[in-house]
Design a protein around this motif. Sequence first.
Motif, PDB file in Angstrom:
ATOM      1  N   LEU A 133       0.841  -1.203   0.000  1.00  0.00           N
ATOM      2  CA  LEU A 133       0.000   0.000   0.000  1.00  0.00           C
ATOM      3  C   LEU A 133       0.875   1.252   0.000  1.00  0.00           C
ATOM      4  O   LEU A 133       1.783   1.379   0.826  1.00  0.00           O
ATOM      5  CB  LEU A 133      -0.904   0.004   1.229  1.00  0.00           C
ATOM      6  N   SER A 134       0.618   2.156  -0.927  1.00  0.00           N
ATOM      7  CA  SER A 134       1.417   3.395  -0.989  1.00  0.00           C
ATOM      8  C   SER A 134       0.521   4.591  -1.261  1.00  0.00           C
ATOM      9  O   SER A 134      -0.548   4.476  -1.871  1.00  0.00           O
ATOM     10  CB  SER A 134       2.498   3.292  -2.065  1.00  0.00           C
ATOM     11  N   LYS A 135       0.986   5.734  -0.797  1.00  0.00           N
ATOM     12  CA  LYS A 135       0.233   6.978  -0.951  1.00  0.00           C
ATOM     13  C   LYS A 135       1.202   8.094  -1.308  1.00  0.00           C
ATOM     14  O   LYS A 135       2.259   8.238  -0.674  1.00  0.00           O
ATOM     15  CB  LYS A 135      -0.494   7.310   0.358  1.00  0.00           C
ATOM     16  N   HIS A 136       0.845   8.867  -2.330  1.00  0.00           N
ATOM     17  CA  HIS A 136       1.663  10.007  -2.751  1.00  0.00           C
ATOM     18  C   HIS A 136       0.731  11.211  -2.939  1.00  0.00           C
ATOM     19  O   HIS A 136      -0.289  11.104  -3.616  1.00  0.00           O
ATOM     20  CB  HIS A 136       2.399   9.715  -4.057  1.00  0.00           C
ATOM     21  N   LYS A 137       1.124  12.329  -2.362  1.00  0.00           N
ATOM     22  CA  LYS A 137       0.319  13.547  -2.445  1.00  0.00           C
ATOM     23  C   LYS A 137       1.084  14.622  -3.205  1.00  0.00           C
ATOM     24  O   LYS A 137       2.267  14.854  -2.946  1.00  0.00           O
ATOM     25  CB  LYS A 137      -0.017  14.048  -1.035  1.00  0.00           C
ATOM     26  N   PHE A 138       0.389  15.270  -4.154  1.00  0.00           N
ATOM     27  CA  PHE A 138       0.996  16.291  -5.000  1.00  0.00           C
ATOM     28  C   PHE A 138       0.146  17.564  -4.974  1.00  0.00           C
ATOM     29  O   PHE A 138      -1.055  17.518  -4.693  1.00  0.00           O
ATOM     30  CB  PHE A 138       1.083  15.810  -6.456  1.00  0.00           C
ATOM     31  N   ASN A 139       0.766  18.690  -5.286  1.00  0.00           N
ATOM     32  CA  ASN A 139      -0.014  19.880  -5.607  1.00  0.00           C
ATOM     33  C   ASN A 139       0.061  20.105  -7.116  1.00  0.00           C
ATOM     34  O   ASN A 139       0.900  19.517  -7.800  1.00  0.00           O
ATOM     35  CB  ASN A 139       0.449  21.112  -4.828  1.00  0.00           C
ATOM     36  N   PHE A 140      -0.859  20.914  -7.641  1.00  0.00           N
ATOM     37  CA  PHE A 140      -0.818  21.231  -9.069  1.00  0.00           C
ATOM     38  C   PHE A 140      -0.966  22.722  -9.267  1.00  0.00           C
ATOM     39  O   PHE A 140      -1.441  23.445  -8.378  1.00  0.00           O
ATOM     40  CB  PHE A 140      -1.846  20.429  -9.874  1.00  0.00           C
ATOM     41  N   ASP A 141      -0.551  23.195 -10.430  1.00  0.00           N
ATOM     42  CA  ASP A 141      -0.219  24.603 -10.608  1.00  0.00           C
ATOM     43  C   ASP A 141      -1.338  25.524 -11.078  1.00  0.00           C
ATOM     44  O   ASP A 141      -1.150  26.739 -11.111  1.00  0.00           O
ATOM     45  CB  ASP A 141       0.947  24.726 -11.596  1.00  0.00           C
ATOM     46  N   GLN A 142      -2.503  24.992 -11.424  1.00  0.00           N
ATOM     47  CA  GLN A 142      -3.571  25.850 -11.932  1.00  0.00           C
ATOM     48  C   GLN A 142      -4.940  25.267 -11.618  1.00  0.00           C
ATOM     49  O   GLN A 142      -5.057  24.086 -11.294  1.00  0.00           O
ATOM     50  CB  GLN A 142      -3.411  26.055 -13.440  1.00  0.00           C
ATOM     51  N   PRO A 143      -5.972  26.106 -11.692  1.00  0.00           N
ATOM     52  CA  PRO A 143      -7.321  25.630 -11.361  1.00  0.00           C
ATOM     53  C   PRO A 143      -7.738  24.459 -12.245  1.00  0.00           C
ATOM     54  O   PRO A 143      -7.357  24.361 -13.410  1.00  0.00           O
ATOM     55  CB  PRO A 143      -8.197  26.858 -11.614  1.00  0.00           C
ATOM     56  N   MET A 144      -8.550  23.565 -11.657  1.00  0.00           N
ATOM     57  CA  MET A 144      -9.052  22.419 -12.386  1.00  0.00           C
ATOM     58  C   MET A 144     -10.539  22.263 -12.144  1.00  0.00           C
ATOM     59  O   MET A 144     -10.981  22.234 -11.004  1.00  0.00           O
ATOM     60  CB  MET A 144      -8.304  21.150 -11.957  1.00  0.00           C
ATOM     61  N   GLN A 182      -9.419   6.010   9.632  1.00  0.00           N
ATOM     62  CA  GLN A 182      -8.219   6.841   9.613  1.00  0.00           C
ATOM     63  C   GLN A 182      -7.678   7.020   8.193  1.00  0.00           C
ATOM     64  O   GLN A 182      -7.221   8.111   7.835  1.00  0.00           O
ATOM     65  CB  GLN A 182      -7.146   6.222  10.518  1.00  0.00           C
ATOM     66  N   LEU A 183      -7.740   5.980   7.394  1.00  0.00           N
ATOM     67  CA  LEU A 183      -7.333   6.102   5.997  1.00  0.00           C
ATOM     68  C   LEU A 183      -8.205   7.124   5.271  1.00  0.00           C
ATOM     69  O   LEU A 183      -7.718   7.997   4.553  1.00  0.00           O
ATOM     70  CB  LEU A 183      -7.428   4.747   5.290  1.00  0.00           C
ATOM     71  N   TYR A 184      -9.491   6.993   5.458  1.00  0.00           N
ATOM     72  CA  TYR A 184     -10.457   7.869   4.793  1.00  0.00           C
ATOM     73  C   TYR A 184     -10.226   9.326   5.183  1.00  0.00           C
ATOM     74  O   TYR A 184     -10.182  10.222   4.326  1.00  0.00           O
ATOM     75  CB  TYR A 184     -11.863   7.422   5.184  1.00  0.00           C
ATOM     76  N   LYS A 185     -10.036   9.570   6.480  1.00  0.00           N
ATOM     77  CA  LYS A 185      -9.808  10.940   6.959  1.00  0.00           C
ATOM     78  C   LYS A 185      -8.509  11.527   6.406  1.00  0.00           C
ATOM     79  O   LYS A 185      -8.419  12.735   6.179  1.00  0.00           O
ATOM     80  CB  LYS A 185      -9.756  10.951   8.496  1.00  0.00           C
ATOM     81  N   SER A 186      -7.530  10.678   6.165  1.00  0.00           N
ATOM     82  CA  SER A 186      -6.245  11.165   5.645  1.00  0.00           C
ATOM     83  C   SER A 186      -6.285  11.429   4.148  1.00  0.00           C
ATOM     84  O   SER A 186      -5.377  12.059   3.610  1.00  0.00           O
ATOM     85  CB  SER A 186      -5.137  10.153   5.954  1.00  0.00           C
ATOM     86  N   LEU A 187      -7.345  10.970   3.480  1.00  0.00           N
ATOM     87  CA  LEU A 187      -7.389  11.043   2.025  1.00  0.00           C
ATOM     88  C   LEU A 187      -8.376  12.068   1.478  1.00  0.00           C
ATOM     89  O   LEU A 187      -8.142  12.656   0.419  1.00  0.00           O
ATOM     90  CB  LEU A 187      -7.722   9.662   1.441  1.00  0.00           C
ATOM     91  N   VAL A 188      -9.496  12.273   2.163  1.00  0.00           N
ATOM     92  CA  VAL A 188     -10.529  13.174   1.628  1.00  0.00           C
ATOM     93  C   VAL A 188     -10.615  14.453   2.457  1.00  0.00           C
ATOM     94  O   VAL A 188     -10.254  14.477   3.635  1.00  0.00           O
ATOM     95  CB  VAL A 188     -11.911  12.491   1.568  1.00  0.00           C
ATOM     96  N   SER A 189     -11.122  15.505   1.820  1.00  0.00           N
ATOM     97  CA  SER A 189     -11.331  16.786   2.496  1.00  0.00           C
ATOM     98  C   SER A 189     -12.827  16.972   2.744  1.00  0.00           C
ATOM     99  O   SER A 189     -13.658  16.561   1.925  1.00  0.00           O
ATOM    100  CB  SER A 189     -10.815  17.940   1.625  1.00  0.00           C
ATOM    101  N   HIS A 207      -4.742  20.025  -4.557  1.00  0.00           N
ATOM    102  CA  HIS A 207      -4.021  18.842  -4.113  1.00  0.00           C
ATOM    103  C   HIS A 207      -4.609  17.607  -4.794  1.00  0.00           C
ATOM    104  O   HIS A 207      -5.820  17.532  -5.017  1.00  0.00           O
ATOM    105  CB  HIS A 207      -4.137  18.662  -2.598  1.00  0.00           C
ATOM    106  N   VAL A 208      -3.756  16.665  -5.110  1.00  0.00           N
ATOM    107  CA  VAL A 208      -4.212  15.379  -5.625  1.00  0.00           C
ATOM    108  C   VAL A 208      -3.394  14.290  -4.943  1.00  0.00           C
ATOM    109  O   VAL A 208      -2.178  14.389  -4.810  1.00  0.00           O
ATOM    110  CB  VAL A 208      -4.086  15.289  -7.169  1.00  0.00           C
ATOM    111  N   THR A 209      -4.103  13.266  -4.468  1.00  0.00           N
ATOM    112  CA  THR A 209      -3.461  12.151  -3.772  1.00  0.00           C
ATOM    113  C   THR A 209      -3.699  10.872  -4.554  1.00  0.00           C
ATOM    114  O   THR A 209      -4.812  10.628  -5.030  1.00  0.00           O
ATOM    115  CB  THR A 209      -4.023  12.009  -2.345  1.00  0.00           C
ATOM    116  N   ILE A 210      -2.657  10.073  -4.683  1.00  0.00           N
ATOM    117  CA  ILE A 210      -2.771   8.787  -5.374  1.00  0.00           C
ATOM    118  C   ILE A 210      -2.525   7.678  -4.363  1.00  0.00           C
ATOM    119  O   ILE A 210      -1.464   7.616  -3.733  1.00  0.00           O
ATOM    120  CB  ILE A 210      -1.767   8.677  -6.532  1.00  0.00           C
ATOM    121  N   LEU A 211      -3.535   6.827  -4.196  1.00  0.00           N
ATOM    122  CA  LEU A 211      -3.416   5.667  -3.307  1.00  0.00           C
ATOM    123  C   LEU A 211      -3.381   4.412  -4.176  1.00  0.00           C
ATOM    124  O   LEU A 211      -4.287   4.190  -4.973  1.00  0.00           O
ATOM    125  CB  LEU A 211      -4.601   5.598  -2.346  1.00  0.00           C
TER     126      LEU A 211
END
Length: 253
Positions: A33-44, A178-185, A241-245
């Motif tokens: 199981l892996s998780k990576h969180k990124f930001n992105f540079d413009q509105p989507m 706890q997984l859910y809380k760490s992934l969604v806003s 922000h975008v997170t990939i699980l």
Amino acid sequence: MEKSFQFNLLESGVQLSPEHKELLMKWGLDRSLSKHKFNFDQPMQIYEIENFIYSLLRSQAVSASLGVAGLDIVKVKFEKLTCNNTTLDLFNVLKEGSIAPVRPDGSINGCFPDKFQDVNCETELHMALLNEDSDQYCLFSDEDRNEFLFRLFQLVVIGGSLCQYENLLQPYLDVTKQLYKSLVSVYKNKSENNKLMVSSSVFEVKEVSSEDGESFFPASSWKDEHVQTVCYVIVDPEKRHVTILTNKHIPFW
């Protein structure tokens, strides 16, 4: 002209308490199981999601994190999941009625061992998740199964090939929460008496393939496809922000 999004890695790793990380190890998910969180540079905007996901997976920062750097991405299949839950009430049915797989004290009913979708099923909880012919399977509707919260629950209950199953339901619920809380806003909807609402959008990447039509992600080939080999993309447009699980099933043999 389609946007070209740029992504920067913010953090890697599954953020859980030491106790819950020990449970992931017990369930055989600590290495897969892996998780990576990124930001992105413009509105989507959500209507741009196809272009966004293509840009995401083609990004050098993202592809390197996922282990697919240098591979030619031509086609991506994905589907939107629902993400409406802010409580664990979805799983109350597991203790209700005559066919409930969980007893009132929280202990999980065992069953005659069998195998479904290449998973060893030893409890009625497994039957509720995987065996479409079981009485317990009907406890969750197709809509329930399309919920991101349900997908996380299924992920931790089934675990990896060396999973040591729990006798009680509560540890599965605790880690799912706890997984859910760490992934969604979430946010408070003032028009509905400050009701908590999920602002994230979630997508499951089903298949990424190259020009020759060969799929190489999330499963490295069709031979590696498994119910536990998954990739979820969680997008928070407000925070950019975008997170990939991801989870890649590792066979025991």
